[in-house]
Write a protein that holds these residues in place. Structure first.
Motif, mmCIF file in Angstrom:
data_model
loop_
_atom_site.group_PDB
_atom_site.id
_atom_site.type_symbol
_atom_site.label_atom_id
_atom_site.label_comp_id
_atom_site.label_asym_id
_atom_site.label_seq_id
_atom_site.Cartn_x
_atom_site.Cartn_y
_atom_site.Cartn_z
ATOM 1 N N ASP A 83 0.844 -1.213 0.000
ATOM 2 C CA ASP A 83 0.000 0.000 0.000
ATOM 3 C C ASP A 83 0.872 1.253 0.000
ATOM 4 O OD1 ASP A 83 -2.230 -1.561 0.196
ATOM 5 O OD2 ASP A 83 -2.378 -1.392 2.385
ATOM 6 N N LEU A 84 1.978 1.185 0.745
ATOM 7 C CA LEU A 84 2.852 2.359 0.829
ATOM 8 C C LEU A 84 3.532 2.618 -0.511
ATOM 9 C CD1 LEU A 84 4.372 1.767 4.367
ATOM 10 C CD2 LEU A 84 2.817 3.603 3.693
ATOM 11 N N LYS A 85 3.787 1.524 -1.224
ATOM 12 C CA LYS A 85 4.406 1.691 -2.539
ATOM 13 C C LYS A 85 3.395 2.255 -3.546
ATOM 14 C CE LYS A 85 7.446 -0.342 -5.804
ATOM 15 N NZ LYS A 85 8.406 -1.276 -6.186
ATOM 16 N N SER A 86 2.173 1.776 -3.499
ATOM 17 C CA SER A 86 1.198 2.258 -4.489
ATOM 18 C C SER A 86 0.572 3.593 -4.077
ATOM 19 C CB SER A 86 0.113 1.208 -4.736
ATOM 20 O OG SER A 86 -0.568 0.942 -3.537
ATOM 21 N N MET A 87 0.717 3.981 -2.803
ATOM 22 C CA MET A 87 0.167 5.267 -2.361
ATOM 23 C C MET A 87 0.784 6.398 -3.201
ATOM 24 S SD MET A 87 0.494 6.906 1.479
ATOM 25 C CE MET A 87 2.182 7.512 1.474
ATOM 26 N N PRO A 88 -0.034 7.280 -3.803
ATOM 27 C CA PRO A 88 0.562 8.388 -4.556
ATOM 28 C C PRO A 88 1.353 9.284 -3.602
ATOM 29 C CG PRO A 88 -1.796 8.194 -5.005
ATOM 30 C CD PRO A 88 -1.500 7.321 -3.820
ATOM 31 N N LYS A 89 2.615 9.514 -3.941
ATOM 32 C CA LYS A 89 3.511 10.224 -3.016
ATOM 33 C C LYS A 89 4.198 11.394 -3.710
ATOM 34 C CE LYS A 89 5.615 6.251 -2.400
ATOM 35 N NZ LYS A 89 4.581 5.338 -2.912
ATOM 36 N N ILE A 90 4.665 12.335 -2.872
ATOM 37 C CA ILE A 90 5.503 13.392 -3.409
ATOM 38 C C ILE A 90 6.911 13.224 -2.836
ATOM 39 C CG2 ILE A 90 3.548 14.961 -3.652
ATOM 40 C CD1 ILE A 90 4.496 16.495 -1.238
ATOM 41 N N GLU A 91 7.895 13.679 -3.572
ATOM 42 C CA GLU A 91 9.303 13.649 -3.120
ATOM 43 C C GLU A 91 9.876 15.034 -3.406
ATOM 44 O OE1 GLU A 91 12.625 13.485 -1.880
ATOM 45 O OE2 GLU A 91 12.269 11.310 -2.012
ATOM 46 N N LEU A 92 10.345 15.695 -2.355
ATOM 47 C CA LEU A 92 10.773 17.089 -2.524
ATOM 48 C C LEU A 92 12.262 17.305 -2.285
ATOM 49 C CD1 LEU A 92 7.790 18.929 -0.729
ATOM 50 C CD2 LEU A 92 7.999 18.214 -3.121
ATOM 51 N N HIS A 93 12.976 16.291 -1.830
ATOM 52 C CA HIS A 93 14.409 16.484 -1.558
ATOM 53 C C HIS A 93 15.182 15.292 -2.121
ATOM 54 C CE1 HIS A 93 17.649 18.124 1.361
ATOM 55 N NE2 HIS A 93 18.233 17.236 0.573
ATOM 56 N N ALA A 94 15.525 15.404 -3.414
ATOM 57 C CA ALA A 94 16.261 14.316 -4.073
ATOM 58 C C ALA A 94 17.347 14.936 -4.945
ATOM 59 C CB ALA A 94 15.300 13.493 -4.930
ATOM 60 N N HIS A 95 18.604 14.678 -4.591
ATOM 61 C CA HIS A 95 19.732 15.176 -5.397
ATOM 62 C C HIS A 95 19.890 14.258 -6.606
ATOM 63 C CE1 HIS A 95 21.255 17.895 -2.202
ATOM 64 N NE2 HIS A 95 20.739 16.984 -1.389
ATOM 65 N N VAL A 115 5.769 7.661 -6.878
ATOM 66 C CA VAL A 115 5.912 9.120 -6.747
ATOM 67 C C VAL A 115 5.194 9.781 -7.926
ATOM 68 C CG1 VAL A 115 7.552 11.048 -6.709
ATOM 69 C CG2 VAL A 115 8.049 8.965 -5.418
ATOM 70 N N VAL A 116 4.255 10.687 -7.597
ATOM 71 C CA VAL A 116 3.470 11.341 -8.654
ATOM 72 C C VAL A 116 3.936 12.781 -8.876
ATOM 73 C CG1 VAL A 116 1.422 9.889 -8.414
ATOM 74 C CG2 VAL A 116 1.669 11.933 -6.963
ATOM 75 N N TYR A 117 4.712 13.285 -7.938
ATOM 76 C CA TYR A 117 5.262 14.637 -8.094
ATOM 77 C C TYR A 117 6.652 14.645 -7.464
ATOM 78 C CZ TYR A 117 6.108 19.614 -7.601
ATOM 79 O OH TYR A 117 6.676 20.864 -7.665
ATOM 80 N N LEU A 118 7.629 15.045 -8.278
ATOM 81 C CA LEU A 118 9.025 14.997 -7.844
ATOM 82 C C LEU A 118 9.676 16.353 -8.045
ATOM 83 C CD1 LEU A 118 11.817 13.533 -7.287
ATOM 84 C CD2 LEU A 118 11.815 12.910 -9.711
ATOM 85 N N GLU A 119 10.321 16.849 -7.000
ATOM 86 C CA GLU A 119 11.204 18.004 -7.177
ATOM 87 C C GLU A 119 12.627 17.477 -7.061
ATOM 88 O OE1 GLU A 119 10.046 21.225 -4.579
ATOM 89 O OE2 GLU A 119 8.069 21.353 -5.546
ATOM 90 N N LEU A 120 13.270 17.430 -8.214
ATOM 91 C CA LEU A 120 14.645 16.961 -8.302
ATOM 92 C C LEU A 120 15.539 18.180 -8.156
ATOM 93 C CD1 LEU A 120 15.620 14.081 -8.984
ATOM 94 C CD2 LEU A 120 15.530 14.710 -11.399
ATOM 95 N N ARG A 121 16.694 18.003 -7.524
ATOM 96 C CA ARG A 121 17.608 19.142 -7.444
ATOM 97 C C ARG A 121 18.975 18.747 -7.982
ATOM 98 N NH1 ARG A 121 17.339 20.642 -1.236
ATOM 99 N NH2 ARG A 121 15.159 20.080 -1.586
ATOM 100 N N THR A 122 19.658 19.694 -8.569
ATOM 101 C CA THR A 122 20.998 19.390 -9.058
ATOM 102 C C THR A 122 21.871 20.638 -9.088
ATOM 103 O OG1 THR A 122 22.200 18.090 -10.711
ATOM 104 C CG2 THR A 122 20.637 19.719 -11.559
ATOM 105 N N THR A 123 23.163 20.424 -8.912
ATOM 106 C CA THR A 123 24.145 21.507 -8.939
ATOM 107 C C THR A 123 24.650 21.645 -10.380
ATOM 108 O OG1 THR A 123 24.880 20.463 -6.873
ATOM 109 C CG2 THR A 123 26.133 22.373 -7.637
#
Ligand code: IMP
Ligand code: ZN
Length: 342
Positions: free
Chosen positions: A8-20, A98-106
């Motif tokens: 359930d946790l895997k299929s739960m629509p999730k957001i990720e906001l801190h991913a390098h 993950v249905v919404y991802l904020e990716l960050r990069t240098t």
């Protein structure tokens, strides 16, 4: 009230906001890039599966930061591998629900490939566009990172790039890098400029004791950040200030990273997630930081939270939904997520 199953946790629509970006590349993907380059005689690096064996997690903060400059940046050093790895990272997040991802990069240049920092951001955005079409369940926005070792000129260039590419999905500027390095006060004009340009700002905050002096923390809070990452070595008066400086501030908490690198004392149950998640005001968002290194997808971060802090199903769902309030993707994206996650 039942707990949620792993599935359930895997299929739960999730957001990720801190991913390098560079830290989110799986070892499998790094290995594929390495294999192709090795066969073409284009690298003398060792196999990433030998440098970073899965059964031997990176547990030392002193070897963690050099891993990027000494290995990953030397392997991912042309547009082709940058494109391939960006796409693979987005695929992995999409497959984890993950249905919404904020990716960050240098932004960095590829001297051998004739690519400057602007070309790097352009190439990442092109890969994001293509990946979003290929994996339509996920929407991705980009945050550009200033590294603590940067000069003010370099930081200003990152802000200028973020502004330039804002129409293509760059939403914010971050401050990251080895917490033992640099003096953050140098970057005040850059973050003020970012805010003036309408960009959001998120800052790695009190990640280590050496980056948690009263002066550093006050300097950062003076920038009025929209979100803070890690938030580990925070004295009580600063905790109160965090809630006051910007009600509804987002806190990007990265449990596996902090425990594996021993950035906190103790195991998961000692993580400061336990102190923050019920506090009124700040919005806690569980994040991965570097899933390629720590090998804990965001569904697993939720699993750890549920297990160690005894959240029930409704707690998990309401916390996951609260995170939508602090995304940088704007109102249309919030509406989309409210339709998917409610
Ligand atoms: P990149 O910005 O896409 O190249 O991702 C790798 C970079 O992210 C590293 O060089 C670090 O500067 C930064 N980074 C990754 N994890 C952390 C962290 O836990 N704290 C601070 N910086 C980090
Ligand atoms: Zn980080």
């Amino acid at each position: 009230m039942p707990m949620m199953l792993d599935s359930d946790l895997k299929s739960m629509p999730k957001i990720e906001l801190h991913a390098h970006l560079s830290g989110s590349i799986s070892r499998r993907c790094l290995h594929e890039i390495w294999r192709g380059k090795k066969a073409a005689g284009k690298t003398d690096l060792e196999d990433p599966l030998v440098v970073m064996p899965l059964e031997e997690p990176v547990v030392d903060i002193n070897s963690f930061f050099p891993l990027f400059s000494s290995y990953i940046y030397r392997l991912v050093d042309d547009v082709e591998s940058l494109h391939y790895s960006t796409s693979s990272v987005i695929e992995d997040f999409a497959n984890d629900g993950v249905v919404y991802l904020e990716l960050r990069t240098t932004p960095r240049s590829f001297p051998k490939g004739g690519l400057d920092r602007k070309g790097y951001v352009d190439a990442v955005l092109t890969a994001i566009d293509e990946a979003q079409q290929k994996y339509p369940s996920i929407q991705v926005r980009l945050i550009l990172s200033i590294d603590r070792r940067n000069t003010l000129d370099e930081a200003n260039e990152v802000v200028a790039l973020a502004t330039h590419f804002s129409s293509r999905g760059v939403v914010a500027v971050d401050l990251c890098g080895d917490p033992a390095k640099g003096d953050v006060s140098l970057f005040t004009p850059a973050f003020e400029a970012a805010k003036a340009q309408g960009l959001k700002i998120t800052i790695h905050f009190a990640e280590a004791a050496c980056s948690a002096s009263e002066t550093e923390l006050q300097t950062i809070l003076g920038w009025k950040p929209d979100r803070l990452g890690h938030v580990i070595h925070v004295p009580e008066h600063i905790r109160k200030q965090i809630a006051a400086v910007r009600p509804g501030i987002g806190l990007e908490l990265c449990l596996s990273c902090n425990v594996q690198l021993k950035m906190i004392t103790g195991d998961f149950d000692a993580h400061h997630f336990g102190e923050w998640w019920r506090v009124d005001g700040p919005v806690v968002v569980p994040c991965t930081d570097d899933v390629g290194v720590f090998d804990s997808p965001v569904s697993n971060e939720w699993k750890l939270i549920q297990r160690y802090f005894h959240l029930e199903r409704d707690d998990v769902l309401s916390l996951a939904r609260k995170g939508v309030d602090v995304i940088f993707g704007g109102d249309a994206q919030k509406t989309r997520l409210r339709e998917i996650m409610w």
